[in-house]
Motif scaffolding. Sequence first.
Motif, mmCIF file in Angstrom:
data_model
loop_
_atom_site.group_PDB
_atom_site.id
_atom_site.type_symbol
_atom_site.label_atom_id
_atom_site.label_comp_id
_atom_site.label_asym_id
_atom_site.label_seq_id
_atom_site.Cartn_x
_atom_site.Cartn_y
_atom_site.Cartn_z
ATOM 1 N N GLU A 270 3.893 1.539 -1.214
ATOM 2 C CA GLU A 270 4.484 1.664 -2.549
ATOM 3 C C GLU A 270 3.477 2.256 -3.536
ATOM 4 O O GLU A 270 3.807 3.144 -4.337
ATOM 5 C CB GLU A 270 4.962 0.297 -3.052
ATOM 6 C CG GLU A 270 5.522 0.363 -4.425
ATOM 7 C CD GLU A 270 6.907 -0.238 -4.498
ATOM 8 O OE1 GLU A 270 7.385 -0.366 -5.626
ATOM 9 O OE2 GLU A 270 7.494 -0.549 -3.458
ATOM 10 N N GLU A 271 2.268 1.766 -3.474
ATOM 11 C CA GLU A 271 1.222 2.296 -4.360
ATOM 12 C C GLU A 271 0.958 3.776 -4.075
ATOM 13 O O GLU A 271 0.785 4.580 -4.995
ATOM 14 C CB GLU A 271 -0.066 1.486 -4.186
ATOM 15 C CG GLU A 271 -1.169 1.895 -5.127
ATOM 16 C CD GLU A 271 -2.419 1.036 -4.967
ATOM 17 O OE1 GLU A 271 -3.488 1.510 -5.373
ATOM 18 O OE2 GLU A 271 -2.318 -0.089 -4.449
ATOM 19 N N LEU A 272 0.941 4.127 -2.820
ATOM 20 C CA LEU A 272 0.741 5.520 -2.431
ATOM 21 C C LEU A 272 1.877 6.400 -2.970
ATOM 22 O O LEU A 272 1.627 7.505 -3.476
ATOM 23 C CB LEU A 272 0.654 5.632 -0.914
ATOM 24 C CG LEU A 272 0.347 7.005 -0.332
ATOM 25 C CD1 LEU A 272 -1.007 7.506 -0.814
ATOM 26 C CD2 LEU A 272 0.388 6.946 1.179
ATOM 27 N N ARG A 273 3.084 5.916 -2.898
ATOM 28 C CA ARG A 273 4.232 6.672 -3.419
ATOM 29 C C ARG A 273 4.126 6.878 -4.936
ATOM 30 O O ARG A 273 4.494 7.925 -5.461
ATOM 31 C CB ARG A 273 5.538 5.949 -3.092
ATOM 32 C CG ARG A 273 5.980 6.140 -1.677
ATOM 33 C CD ARG A 273 7.357 5.529 -1.469
ATOM 34 N NE ARG A 273 7.825 5.804 -0.128
ATOM 35 C CZ ARG A 273 8.263 4.887 0.720
ATOM 36 N NH1 ARG A 273 8.313 3.625 0.357
ATOM 37 N NH2 ARG A 273 8.670 5.239 1.918
ATOM 38 N N GLU A 274 3.632 5.858 -5.637
ATOM 39 C CA GLU A 274 3.519 5.935 -7.090
ATOM 40 C C GLU A 274 2.380 6.849 -7.533
ATOM 41 O O GLU A 274 2.537 7.628 -8.472
ATOM 42 C CB GLU A 274 3.304 4.543 -7.684
ATOM 43 C CG GLU A 274 4.515 3.644 -7.605
ATOM 44 C CD GLU A 274 4.211 2.219 -8.031
ATOM 45 O OE1 GLU A 274 3.061 1.921 -8.454
ATOM 46 O OE2 GLU A 274 5.122 1.374 -7.931
ATOM 47 N N LYS A 275 1.250 6.754 -6.854
ATOM 48 C CA LYS A 275 0.056 7.464 -7.322
ATOM 49 C C LYS A 275 -0.162 8.827 -6.655
ATOM 50 O O LYS A 275 -0.872 9.669 -7.210
ATOM 51 C CB LYS A 275 -1.176 6.590 -7.111
ATOM 52 C CG LYS A 275 -1.153 5.340 -7.974
ATOM 53 C CD LYS A 275 -2.400 4.527 -7.804
ATOM 54 C CE LYS A 275 -2.339 3.297 -8.715
ATOM 55 N NZ LYS A 275 -3.534 2.469 -8.593
ATOM 56 N N HIS A 276 0.407 8.998 -5.450
ATOM 57 C CA HIS A 276 0.177 10.246 -4.707
ATOM 58 C C HIS A 276 1.475 10.693 -4.034
ATOM 59 O O HIS A 276 1.518 10.905 -2.826
ATOM 60 C CB HIS A 276 -0.918 10.049 -3.650
ATOM 61 C CG HIS A 276 -2.213 9.580 -4.201
ATOM 62 N ND1 HIS A 276 -3.102 10.415 -4.832
ATOM 63 C CD2 HIS A 276 -2.775 8.339 -4.234
ATOM 64 C CE1 HIS A 276 -4.156 9.728 -5.232
ATOM 65 N NE2 HIS A 276 -3.988 8.453 -4.886
ATOM 66 N N GLU A 277 2.504 10.872 -4.840
ATOM 67 C CA GLU A 277 3.822 11.202 -4.290
ATOM 68 C C GLU A 277 3.836 12.528 -3.535
ATOM 69 O O GLU A 277 4.705 12.762 -2.704
ATOM 70 C CB GLU A 277 4.880 11.209 -5.390
ATOM 71 C CG GLU A 277 4.622 12.208 -6.488
ATOM 72 C CD GLU A 277 5.608 12.081 -7.636
ATOM 73 O OE1 GLU A 277 6.025 13.123 -8.142
ATOM 74 O OE2 GLU A 277 5.945 10.944 -7.994
ATOM 75 N N ASP A 278 2.846 13.390 -3.809
ATOM 76 C CA ASP A 278 2.781 14.678 -3.125
ATOM 77 C C ASP A 278 2.259 14.561 -1.694
ATOM 78 O O ASP A 278 2.406 15.488 -0.901
ATOM 79 C CB ASP A 278 1.900 15.655 -3.918
ATOM 80 C CG ASP A 278 0.498 15.114 -4.140
ATOM 81 O OD1 ASP A 278 0.371 13.900 -4.374
ATOM 82 O OD2 ASP A 278 -0.455 15.921 -4.091
ATOM 83 N N ARG A 279 1.700 13.417 -1.330
ATOM 84 C CA ARG A 279 1.155 13.207 0.024
ATOM 85 C C ARG A 279 2.246 12.717 0.975
ATOM 86 O O ARG A 279 2.160 11.659 1.582
ATOM 87 C CB ARG A 279 0.012 12.196 -0.024
ATOM 88 C CG ARG A 279 -1.233 12.644 -0.746
ATOM 89 C CD ARG A 279 -1.944 13.810 -0.054
ATOM 90 N NE ARG A 279 -2.078 13.682 1.380
ATOM 91 C CZ ARG A 279 -3.135 13.176 2.004
ATOM 92 N NH1 ARG A 279 -4.156 12.750 1.302
ATOM 93 N NH2 ARG A 279 -3.164 13.105 3.320
ATOM 94 N N SER B 47 0.829 -1.204 0.000
ATOM 95 C CA SER B 47 0.000 0.000 0.000
ATOM 96 C C SER B 47 0.863 1.255 0.000
ATOM 97 O O SER B 47 0.549 2.236 -0.684
ATOM 98 C CB SER B 47 -0.916 0.016 1.221
ATOM 99 O OG SER B 47 -1.829 -1.040 1.168
#
Length: 97
Positions: A25-34, A23
């Motif tokens: 990793e996915e967050l880093r890929e799709k929402h790197e600004d968060r 999760s």
Amino acid sequence: MNSLEILKAKINLKTTLIKFKSSLEELREKHEDRTDLINSMQESANDIEHFHNVFLQFEDEYYLECKANLRNQIIIAEHKHEIDKLKEEIKDLKLEL
């Protein structure tokens, strides 16, 4: 606690860690600004990994204690057998008197 419960807990903890990292990793890929969320989740993943390592150490200690306990039970059984033999000898000696 039995070995099956320990194995189940170990698998569940490792599975949770894998899901968490996936999760993250996915967050880093799709929402790197968060970065606030990413940093928080990374800290939590680190905590879960630490818990997993501690759990593994406790598991090792648990099995060592189980082995020590078994050895002590064997020693106790041997001593009880020796006591029974000595009681029988005392009884026989009393009959001879």
